[in-house]
Structures are given as C-alpha cells and as structure tokens.
Design a protein around this motif. Sequence first.
Motif, mmCIF file in Angstrom:
data_model
loop_
_atom_site.group_PDB
_atom_site.id
_atom_site.type_symbol
_atom_site.label_atom_id
_atom_site.label_comp_id
_atom_site.label_asym_id
_atom_site.label_seq_id
_atom_site.Cartn_x
_atom_site.Cartn_y
_atom_site.Cartn_z
ATOM 1 N N THR A 194 43.516 15.668 26.012
ATOM 2 C CA THR A 194 42.363 15.628 24.927
ATOM 3 C C THR A 194 43.015 15.299 23.540
ATOM 4 O O THR A 194 44.109 15.673 23.181
ATOM 5 C CB THR A 194 41.553 16.915 25.009
ATOM 6 O OG1 THR A 194 40.442 16.820 24.279
ATOM 7 C CG2 THR A 194 42.187 18.106 24.668
ATOM 8 N N GLN A 248 38.474 9.973 33.099
ATOM 9 C CA GLN A 248 37.728 9.917 32.075
ATOM 10 C C GLN A 248 36.351 9.314 32.054
ATOM 11 O O GLN A 248 35.448 10.259 31.679
ATOM 12 C CB GLN A 248 38.540 8.890 31.031
ATOM 13 C CG GLN A 248 38.424 9.171 29.560
ATOM 14 C CD GLN A 248 39.124 8.140 28.931
ATOM 15 O OE1 GLN A 248 38.347 7.470 28.109
ATOM 16 N NE2 GLN A 248 40.427 8.283 28.805
ATOM 17 N N GLU A 256 40.549 13.526 29.242
ATOM 18 C CA GLU A 256 39.652 13.538 28.142
ATOM 19 C C GLU A 256 38.062 13.839 28.412
ATOM 20 O O GLU A 256 37.156 13.042 28.524
ATOM 21 C CB GLU A 256 39.684 11.953 27.745
ATOM 22 C CG GLU A 256 41.017 11.294 27.364
ATOM 23 C CD GLU A 256 41.126 11.186 25.864
ATOM 24 O OE1 GLU A 256 40.349 11.618 25.093
ATOM 25 O OE2 GLU A 256 42.152 10.823 25.454
#
Lengths: 276, 370
Positions: free
Chosen positions: A214, A104, A182
């Motif tokens: 996501t 991330q 993400e």
Amino acid sequence: MFLIGKQPVINRSGRETPPLRVSSLRVAYPGGPTLLEDVSFIVEAGEIMGILGPSGCGKSTLLRHLVGLETATSGTIELFGENLWSGQGAELNHHRRKFGIMYQGGALFGNLSLIENVALPLKEFTKLKPGAIETAARLKLALVGLSGFEYSMPDSLSGGMRKRAAIARALALEPGLLFLDEPSAGLDPVTSAGLDQLIVTLARNLSLAFVMVTHELNSIMATLDRAILLDKEKRGIVAEGTPDYLAHQSPAQEAAAFFRRGSRGGILATQKLDTN
Amino acid sequence: MAVQVPKTLVVTSSEAGRYSLSGVLTAQVPGQVFDPLLKLKSRQPIAIDLSGLSAMDLNGAALLIWLQSTLEKSGRSVTFAALPESFEPIWELAKKTLGPPTPKPAELGFFEGVGQSVIDFFQDLGALIVFLGEILAALAGVIFKPWKIRWSMTMLTVERAVVNALAVTALVSFLVGLILAFQSAMFMKLFGVDIFVADLVGLSLIRELGTLLTAIVLTGRSGSAFSAELGSMKINQEIDAFLTMGLSPAADLALPRVLALTLATPLLTILADFAGLIGGNIVMITLGHPVVAFWIELSSHLDTSDVATGLFKSFIFGFVVAVVGCQRGLAAGGGPGAVGEATTKGVVTNIVLLAFLDSLFAVLFYVLNW
C-alpha cells in the motif's frame, strides 16, 4: 494468542512457526538490473504487515514473488515453515492454498455471481455438500458486509464492494495468511476506512496474518502493526518498524520522505501561492 | 500422558439422539462425516456434544449452522453443548454475522425464455437497421465531399483487413476449387464429360463460392476484429469520449471500416476466383487435359453477367460484414464478457445474413434472368 480457531502450528523449538518468513531474497533479471537485494522479514500470526514504498520501488514485484507467481534469483520464502519453492506443480499448488490473495482490482470471475466466486475454492478443494458450501460462502460474504448481494454479478458492484468480495473469496478456505495488493487504491475515503476496519477486525478475530502492499497514508496508520519500507535506489528494505516509528523516529531519510510527503507538498504549494 | 487427538472429524453416538463431534472441524472434514445424522429416520431431538473438538474455524462454524438448519428443516430440534471456550468467539461471530439466506433471483421459465429471445432478436435487428441508417446518412454526408472521408484510416483498414488476408483467402479458395473439381471429375469421367468440370468449377466459383468464401473469411478475420476493437473501445469508455467530443462513432469510426471493406472485397473476390480456378485447372491437368483446354472451355460458357453478379454480391457482402461487425462492437454491453459476446454475435449474425442474402440473390438473379 486468544481467539485462535486453528491449531497453532508448533515447530520443534516449541515456538509458533510464523505464517511467512522471507530470508535474503534477491530478485534480478537475468543479465539485467537487480531489483531487490537481501530482503528478509517475518510476519507473525495475527499481524498486519505492510510493504511500503514509492511507485517503482519493487512492491508489486516482491508480492508476485511472495505468492509464487515468479521465482527469485536467490533466497527463500517459507510459508508456515515450509519452503514455497520446494516443488513444482501439485506441490507448489499445495503451498499456494495456504494463503489467500486480493488483487488490486478484485479479480473476481466476471461470469460468476459473488456467492459462486466465494464457493469456487470450497467446491474445488473440499468434499463438503452443496448446502454446507453455500452456508460457508454466505458466512464469508456476510463477514465482509455483503449480505444480500450473494447473487449479484461483480460488474454490477462498486469498486469497494468488489474488493470486499475479493477478500471474502480469499478467505474461503480460511488460510492463515492473506496478501492484499493496494486495498485502498481507487476508493473514496469512507469506503477505504471501512475496508481498513474490516481488515483489522479479521486480523484480530481470526488471528489472520495480513501482508498489505500500500501507499495510502491513512490506511497505513489505521491498519498496520508493522511495515517494511522499500526503496528504488537501495533496492531493498531501508526501514522497518511500526508506522509511528517510521513516521517520526526512523533515522532513514526515505521513511521521513515517504511519511511527510503530504505536509511538505502542502508547504511548497502555500509558498508558491504566497509569492504569486 | 498425551491425549490422542484425532486429526480429522469423528462423529460418535453413545445413545439414541446423543452425538458427539471430536477432532478438527474445518472445511477439510470428510464429505460423508455427517451422514449418520442427516440420514436419521427418527424425529427425536438431537443433542450434539462438542467438547471433543480440537480445532474449529469459521468454515467449521458454518458447518454447524448448516447442520442445525438442515436437521431442523426436517422437524428435529438440535442443541449444541460443551463447545470448548476457546472456540466460543468464532462461534458467536459466525452466528452474529450470518443472516437469513437471500432468496435466489427467479430464473426465466421456458416460455418466458423463448419470449425474451424473440424480444432480443427484434431489438438486435432494430438496432442493426438503425445503425445501417446512421451509416448511410454518414455516407450521404461525405459522398460529394470525399476529402472529408478519413482516408488514412480507410487505407489502414484496407491493408489490415484485405491486403493481409490475401494469402489465406487465396489458399482457402484454391483448395475449394481443387476439391470441387476432383469430386465432380470422378463422376463425370464415367460419362466422358470431364471437360465440363471446367464450367462447373468456374461457374460455381465465380457466381457463388468465390464471393461467399471471401465474405466468410472476411467475417472471421475482419468483421470479428471490428467487433472486438469497437467493443473494447466501448467498455473502456472511449466511445463515450468520442460522443462527448461531438464526434459520431458511426461516421468517424465505422464509416472508414465500412468503406474499406466495401471497396476492397470485390478485389479480394477476384483473387479468390482465380485461385479457385487454378485449383480446378490442376485437377484437369492430372486428368490429361491441357491447360488451355480448361480456359477455352470456361470462356465459351462464362458470361459477363456471371462475373458481374459475383462482383455485385461481393460489394454487398463486404458492406454487410463491415456494418454488422461495427454495429455489434458499438452495441457491446458492460461487463467482462462483453467484448467476447459482441464478437460472437457479430460473427453469427454475419454468417446467417450472408447465407440469407446469397439465397435471396440467387432467386433474384434467376427471376431477372441474369
């Protein structure tokens, strides 16, 4: 199957082995609650596949299992036809080298420049000469649009640039499968759209398979070929299909709730304003 | 009939200047595979036939580009021919994407490096002095208004930095007293003056070692913790939040820590002195002297000024350890290594300063005849 660089992996039946096949995965804490039950899906070469769901539904847990950071209670994960958990130590590491992952926050090594970050896997796992490694690392950085930033340190870059550099590092050994955690989180819409564009380009040109965790709707619509939707209550996959199908045709209530949360929230907000 | 496809890359040459690559061109090619080409003596143009490639990825394309530029640098022209059509897009993508190399940022030369270190040293020293000023100003602001001091945080720091350090300080000091007595007793026994071991151990502990040991333990345990705590607050923008609320990091974060360490270090030093003396006493007992002999001998030579100088130094040392620890933390830069760097800098500065101050005090007390 055009534009393929690597030799396709062919199994005995003559069909291409999918980069990732997950079969009846079950995740439960010992003596505790079950987090995921009967999760099965396949990711084909060149496909961008999404793992969707609201916060706390087990997306990140699933990802941690897919990349071999945690072991599932039961079920199998096959990477290019080989069981991820067929062994420990060196064998597990061998399997892990078959995919790349973007965390991330990028998770770049802060004490290394961008080019050193990308060159690290090449230095460790190939026998190439330094000049060749440098050229390959430079190419990967150029591919994600970071030409000219080779000698920058990660902390001097913006979040979007760090994520792109992390993709370049994940691409260093050119695995057939990339996991992205993400990718759009914390990015502005323009940068996020640029990153989505990059992911699609890489998938189409290098026939890479992507697995993306996501919950950004724009990013989902712009990139994904197919997605699975997880739900916290049902502890597993509640819907599967193209983003369009999930948004408009899926019978699953969770899908409708997930995709239409924006407009519904909007309507509620307007009504509240009206009554005031 | 199946065609034999090599699993790795093979470089073959049919005639001078004509080479062909066949097999798999990826990052996993053997390290020395291009050596025949790279070690060529002749300057004649090189033609490389690629028709035998069975697989190629972007790393493979990067290898071809590297090979070409390396050979061309030594004045040979290189042409690639007959790349299989399926690899054409990757080759084009690689050629299109890869621009000219970015020049490496220049590294500092030796003299520039030395100059930079000197500048850094004085800047660090300057920052430390400025911070010392801030702390003293903050102290002056609250000294006649003690209710304004953050006592809860001060007491919490006393507990974490001093009370929790009792055991380790006592242990280290006890062992040092033991070793000191043992080493000197071996020699002094030869002259029959082993009773003076009591004075040697007692004076050196109370005047010097007890104080210094305590300060070093505090540096490692608490000074470093201050640097790390405040350093991570700095990189998490908590210090910025503090400043924008109109609060002062020096007065509100550092001062309680400085007060805690300054006030409690002498107490810890007294404990360290006692632990060391007990260590020395144990050695004396094994040499056949009764317990009381050690204390009588020591009290006949130990002066109030010895105890006073030791405790005075411990005040100063406690203050220095806390000030340096806090300043290094608050001055932490950006980046992932910043907290570690701040902590290292804090500990190093503290140890150097402690040694320096201790020698300064030794001279001062000698001149003052204390």
